[in-house]
Design a protein around this motif. Structure first.
Motif, short mmCIF file in Angstrom:
data_model
loop_
_atom_site.label_atom_id
_atom_site.label_comp_id
_atom_site.label_asym_id
_atom_site.label_seq_id
_atom_site.Cartn_x
_atom_site.Cartn_y
_atom_site.Cartn_z
N LYS A 13 27.31 -16.33 5.15
CA LYS A 13 26.19 -16.23 4.24
C LYS A 13 25.94 -14.76 3.91
O LYS A 13 26.43 -13.86 4.61
N GLU A 17 19.80 -14.67 2.21
CA GLU A 17 19.89 -16.11 1.94
C GLU A 17 19.10 -16.91 2.97
O GLU A 17 18.93 -16.49 4.11
N LYS A 18 18.65 -18.07 2.56
CA LYS A 18 18.04 -19.02 3.49
C LYS A 18 19.15 -19.89 4.05
O LYS A 18 19.96 -20.43 3.30
N VAL A 19 19.17 -20.02 5.36
CA VAL A 19 20.27 -20.71 6.02
C VAL A 19 19.73 -21.87 6.85
O VAL A 19 18.74 -21.71 7.58
N PHE A 20 20.37 -23.00 6.74
CA PHE A 20 20.00 -24.18 7.52
C PHE A 20 21.16 -24.55 8.45
O PHE A 20 22.28 -24.75 8.00
N TYR A 64 13.40 -16.81 12.91
CA TYR A 64 13.86 -18.21 12.89
C TYR A 64 12.67 -19.15 12.80
O TYR A 64 11.57 -18.83 13.23
N SER A 65 12.94 -20.33 12.27
CA SER A 65 12.00 -21.43 12.37
C SER A 65 12.81 -22.70 12.62
O SER A 65 14.04 -22.68 12.51
N ILE A 77 16.35 -22.84 11.02
CA ILE A 77 16.26 -22.23 9.69
C ILE A 77 16.14 -20.73 9.83
O ILE A 77 15.30 -20.23 10.59
N LEU A 78 17.00 -20.04 9.10
CA LEU A 78 16.88 -18.59 8.97
C LEU A 78 16.28 -18.35 7.60
O LEU A 78 16.93 -18.58 6.58
N GLU A 79 15.05 -17.93 7.56
CA GLU A 79 14.33 -17.84 6.29
C GLU A 79 14.95 -16.82 5.36
O GLU A 79 15.04 -17.03 4.16
N SER A 80 15.41 -15.71 5.91
CA SER A 80 16.05 -14.65 5.13
C SER A 80 17.07 -13.99 6.04
O SER A 80 16.74 -13.12 6.85
N ALA A 81 18.31 -14.46 5.91
CA ALA A 81 19.33 -14.04 6.88
C ALA A 81 19.55 -12.53 6.86
O ALA A 81 19.52 -11.89 5.80
#
Lengths: 119, 113
Positions: A13, A17-20, A64-65, A77-81
C-alpha cells in the motif's frame, strides 16, 4: 481443526491509504486478537476482542482501529497507512477463559499472517 | 506485571545435538505458559503448554519443557535436533484474566547439518 484465515498473505500500500486486514475463524471462538510481529520485538498486541462489538486496546493501538460486527470476523484498520506500519500482521483466536475444561486460559490459534509493506 | 524473557535471539545446534531454548517469566500469579513455533512465512503453531498440572510438559515433534517455579523458568528442550526443527520459537505467558498473552521476542533456531 481450527482454522484462522487472513484475507491476504502479502499487501503493498502507499502512505496515506486506508488499509483493511480481515481475519476469519471457523471455531466459534469468543476471543480474537491482532498482533504485529517485527524482528527483535516479537509479537506485540494491537487490539483484542472478547465478544461481538467489544474491543480492548493492546500495547500498541496507536494508528489502528478494529471492527467486530460478527463473531467469526475481526478486522484491523489502518486509517492512514504510514511506512512505520510496514510489518507482519498476525490474527489469532481463542475460546474465552474458563470455557474449556475449566482452564482459566486457552491457547491461541493463529492465522498465516499478512506481510504489509507501506511505500 | 507479566513479561517473558527469551535468552538468546539466535541459537545454532548441530543435527542430532540437544536443543535448549530458554524462557524466563515474570508473573505475580501462577502463570500459564506456552511455547509456539513459527516456520518461515507461516503463522504460529502451538508446541506445548503448561496449565498447572504436571511440571514436565511434552509437546509435538519431540519437544518438552519443564516448569520450574523457583527459577521462574520454562525452558524448551529436544534431545536430538532435526533439520526440520529450524524455525523461530516463541515463549508466552498468560495473565490471570486468562485472555491476553505476553510473548517473548523469539529465538531463531538454526540446525547445522
Amino acid at each position: 481443526d481450527v482454522k484462522v484465515t487472513q484475507s491476504s498473505r502479502y499487501l503493498v500500500k502507499r502512505t496515506g491509504e486506508k488499509v483493511f486486514l480481515e481475519c476469519v475463524q471457523d471455531m466459534d471462538h469468543e476471543n480474537m486478537f491482532w498482533y504485529r510481529q517485527d524482528p527483535g520485538l516479537g509479537l506485540r498486541l494491537i487490539y483484542f476482542s472478547y465478544d461481538v462489538k467489544m474491543k480492548e486496546k493492546g500495547d500498541i493501538p496507536e494508528g489502528y482501529s478494529v471492527s467486530r460486527e460478527k463473531k467469526e470476523r475481526f478486522s484491523l484498520i489502518l486509517e492512514s497507512a504510514s511506512t512505520n506500519q510496514t510489518s507482519m500482521y498476525l490474527c489469532a483466536s481463542s475460546l474465552r477463559a474458563g470455557t474449556s475444561g475449566g482452564l482459566r486460559t486457552n491457547e491461541q490459534f493463529f492465522g498465516p499472517g499478512t506481510r504489509l509493506t507501506v511505500l | 506485571a507479566q513479561s517473558v524473557t527469551q535468552l538468546g535471539s539466535h541459537v545454532s545446534v548441530s543435527e542430532g545435538a540437544l536443543v535448549l531454548l530458554r524462557c524466563n517469566y515474570s508473573s505475580s500469579v501462577p502463570p500459564y505458559l506456552f511455547w509456539y513455533v513459527q516456520y518461515p512465512n507461516q503463522g504460529l503453531q502451538l508446541l506445548l503448554k503448561y496449565t498447572s498440572a504436571a511440571t514436565l510438559v511434552k509437546g509435538i515433534n519431540g519437544f518438552e519443557a519443564e516448569f520450574k517455579k523457583s527459577e521462574t523458568s520454562f525452558h524448551l528442550t529436544k534431545p536430538s535436533a532435526h533439520m526440520s526443527d529450524a524455525a523461530e520459537y516463541f515463549c508466552a505467558v498468560s495473565v490471570n484474566t486468562g485472555n491476553q498473552f505476553y510473548f517473548g521476542t523469539g529465538t531463531s533456531l538454526t540446525v547445522i547439518p
